[in-house]
Design a protein around this motif. Sequence first.
Motif, PDB file in Angstrom:
ATOM      1  N   GLN A   1      34.661  21.103 -26.715  1.00  0.00           N
ATOM      2  CA  GLN A   1      34.667  20.454 -25.395  1.00  0.00           C
ATOM      3  C   GLN A   1      33.246  20.050 -25.012  1.00  0.00           C
ATOM      4  OE1 GLN A   1      37.542  20.042 -23.412  1.00  0.00           O
ATOM      5  NE2 GLN A   1      36.340  18.833 -21.983  1.00  0.00           N
ATOM      6  N   ILE A   2      32.280  20.898 -25.330  1.00  0.00           N
ATOM      7  CA  ILE A   2      30.875  20.588 -25.071  1.00  0.00           C
ATOM      8  C   ILE A   2      30.474  19.377 -25.907  1.00  0.00           C
ATOM      9  CG2 ILE A   2      28.508  21.455 -25.146  1.00  0.00           C
ATOM     10  CD1 ILE A   2      30.428  22.931 -23.115  1.00  0.00           C
ATOM     11  N   ASN A   3      30.868  19.378 -27.185  1.00  0.00           N
ATOM     12  CA  ASN A   3      30.583  18.229 -28.055  1.00  0.00           C
ATOM     13  C   ASN A   3      31.161  16.952 -27.478  1.00  0.00           C
ATOM     14  OD1 ASN A   3      29.270  19.820 -29.883  1.00  0.00           O
ATOM     15  ND2 ASN A   3      30.916  19.827 -31.386  1.00  0.00           N
ATOM     16  N   TYR A   4      32.397  17.025 -26.999  1.00  0.00           N
ATOM     17  CA  TYR A   4      33.065  15.851 -26.426  1.00  0.00           C
ATOM     18  C   TYR A   4      32.272  15.309 -25.236  1.00  0.00           C
ATOM     19  CZ  TYR A   4      36.250  13.059 -23.647  1.00  0.00           C
ATOM     20  OH  TYR A   4      36.779  12.055 -22.893  1.00  0.00           O
ATOM     21  N   VAL A   5      31.889  16.175 -24.331  1.00  0.00           N
ATOM     22  CA  VAL A   5      31.145  15.744 -23.140  1.00  0.00           C
ATOM     23  C   VAL A   5      29.835  15.088 -23.550  1.00  0.00           C
ATOM     24  CG1 VAL A   5      29.921  16.541 -21.068  1.00  0.00           C
ATOM     25  CG2 VAL A   5      32.202  17.426 -21.596  1.00  0.00           C
ATOM     26  N   ILE A   6      29.111  15.719 -24.452  1.00  0.00           N
ATOM     27  CA  ILE A   6      27.812  15.185 -24.852  1.00  0.00           C
ATOM     28  C   ILE A   6      27.968  13.864 -25.590  1.00  0.00           C
ATOM     29  CG2 ILE A   6      25.819  15.607 -26.340  1.00  0.00           C
ATOM     30  CD1 ILE A   6      26.066  18.574 -25.451  1.00  0.00           C
ATOM     31  N   SER A   7      28.940  13.768 -26.485  1.00  0.00           N
ATOM     32  CA  SER A   7      29.077  12.539 -27.278  1.00  0.00           C
ATOM     33  C   SER A   7      29.630  11.369 -26.477  1.00  0.00           C
ATOM     34  CB  SER A   7      29.943  12.790 -28.512  1.00  0.00           C
ATOM     35  OG  SER A   7      31.270  13.070 -28.143  1.00  0.00           O
ATOM     36  N   THR A   8      30.350  11.624 -25.395  1.00  0.00           N
ATOM     37  CA  THR A   8      30.920  10.522 -24.619  1.00  0.00           C
ATOM     38  C   THR A   8      30.148  10.202 -23.339  1.00  0.00           C
ATOM     39  OG1 THR A   8      32.439  12.012 -23.451  1.00  0.00           O
ATOM     40  CG2 THR A   8      33.264  10.925 -25.462  1.00  0.00           C
ATOM     41  N   ARG A   9      29.420  11.159 -22.801  1.00  0.00           N
ATOM     42  CA  ARG A   9      28.789  10.947 -21.501  1.00  0.00           C
ATOM     43  C   ARG A   9      27.269  10.962 -21.531  1.00  0.00           C
ATOM     44  NH1 ARG A   9      33.234  13.407 -17.490  1.00  0.00           N
ATOM     45  NH2 ARG A   9      35.008  12.880 -18.800  1.00  0.00           N
ATOM     46  N   PHE A  10      26.709  11.300 -22.681  1.00  0.00           N
ATOM     47  CA  PHE A  10      25.258  11.338 -22.824  1.00  0.00           C
ATOM     48  C   PHE A  10      24.861  10.477 -24.027  1.00  0.00           C
ATOM     49  CE2 PHE A  10      26.335  14.970 -20.295  1.00  0.00           C
ATOM     50  CZ  PHE A  10      25.350  15.006 -19.327  1.00  0.00           C
ATOM     51  N   THR A  11      25.163   9.199 -23.929  1.00  0.00           N
ATOM     52  CA  THR A  11      24.901   8.258 -25.014  1.00  0.00           C
ATOM     53  C   THR A  11      23.640   7.459 -24.711  1.00  0.00           C
ATOM     54  OG1 THR A  11      26.210   6.519 -23.968  1.00  0.00           O
ATOM     55  CG2 THR A  11      27.386   8.023 -25.458  1.00  0.00           C
ATOM     56  N   LEU A  12      23.131   6.778 -25.715  1.00  0.00           N
ATOM     57  CA  LEU A  12      21.962   5.926 -25.520  1.00  0.00           C
ATOM     58  C   LEU A  12      22.262   4.834 -24.501  1.00  0.00           C
ATOM     59  CD1 LEU A  12      19.068   5.206 -26.291  1.00  0.00           C
ATOM     60  CD2 LEU A  12      19.998   3.833 -28.163  1.00  0.00           C
ATOM     61  N   GLU A  13      23.475   4.290 -24.559  1.00  0.00           N
ATOM     62  CA  GLU A  13      23.849   3.239 -23.609  1.00  0.00           C
ATOM     63  C   GLU A  13      23.815   3.728 -22.172  1.00  0.00           C
ATOM     64  OE1 GLU A  13      25.828   4.010 -26.269  1.00  0.00           O
ATOM     65  OE2 GLU A  13      25.328   2.321 -27.545  1.00  0.00           O
ATOM     66  N   LYS A  14      24.030   5.023 -21.991  1.00  0.00           N
ATOM     67  CA  LYS A  14      24.007   5.594 -20.644  1.00  0.00           C
ATOM     68  C   LYS A  14      22.646   6.180 -20.307  1.00  0.00           C
ATOM     69  CE  LYS A  14      28.921   6.263 -20.323  1.00  0.00           C
ATOM     70  NZ  LYS A  14      30.031   7.169 -20.108  1.00  0.00           N
ATOM     71  N   GLY A  15      21.685   6.018 -21.231  1.00  0.00           N
ATOM     72  CA  GLY A  15      20.317   6.401 -20.922  1.00  0.00           C
ATOM     73  C   GLY A  15      19.878   7.759 -21.420  1.00  0.00           C
ATOM     74  N   TYR A  16      20.516   8.275 -22.454  1.00  0.00           N
ATOM     75  CA  TYR A  16      20.172   9.590 -22.961  1.00  0.00           C
ATOM     76  C   TYR A  16      19.927   9.556 -24.463  1.00  0.00           C
ATOM     77  CZ  TYR A  16      22.145  11.005 -18.508  1.00  0.00           C
ATOM     78  OH  TYR A  16      22.403  11.136 -17.170  1.00  0.00           O
ATOM     79  N   ILE A  17      19.001  10.373 -24.904  1.00  0.00           N
ATOM     80  CA  ILE A  17      18.777  10.592 -26.329  1.00  0.00           C
ATOM     81  C   ILE A  17      19.216  12.016 -26.611  1.00  0.00           C
ATOM     82  CG2 ILE A  17      17.047  10.795 -28.150  1.00  0.00           C
ATOM     83  CD1 ILE A  17      15.395   8.715 -26.572  1.00  0.00           C
TER      84      ILE A  17
END
Length: 153
Positions: free
Chosen positions: A41-57
């Motif tokens: 679930q943690i992986n899912y949140v990070i991979s879908t909501r913390f993307t480069l397109e959304k401003g995260y590395i």
Amino acid sequence: MRNVSEVIEQYLKQVLHQSPDGIIEIQRNELADKFQCVPSQINYVISTRFTLEKGYIVESKRGGGGYIRIQKVQLHSHGSILDFVSRTIGGQIDQASSEGIVYQLEEAKLITAREANMMKAALSREVLALKLPLRDEVRAAILRAMLIAILSK
């Protein structure tokens, strides 16, 4: 009531916001224990909501002492914003990624909600009724042109 993914996302964003350097390191298992969920679930949140397109590395180190490092991309000047956008868009971009960029710029208050809504509408697959990969190429060109026009004030 919000779901677990939204709660985890908000928690991570809050911790990032409080971090003086805009970087956090987390351990997936510890975070899963905190929210009483499975590590995937943690992986899912990070991979879908913390993307480069959304401003995260996001970087991860696996193993016993492994961690996940999340860094908020800082866009200080219009030049760095345009550079980031050019690197992210490239020669083509899908709808989800273009919406992520628009979301990030709106969240950073670099574009208004009205501008964001107009951009999303113009970039939608319903409006760009072309076959792939041409649709993603046209979307990239349109998005790049709109951002240069808006951000070159």
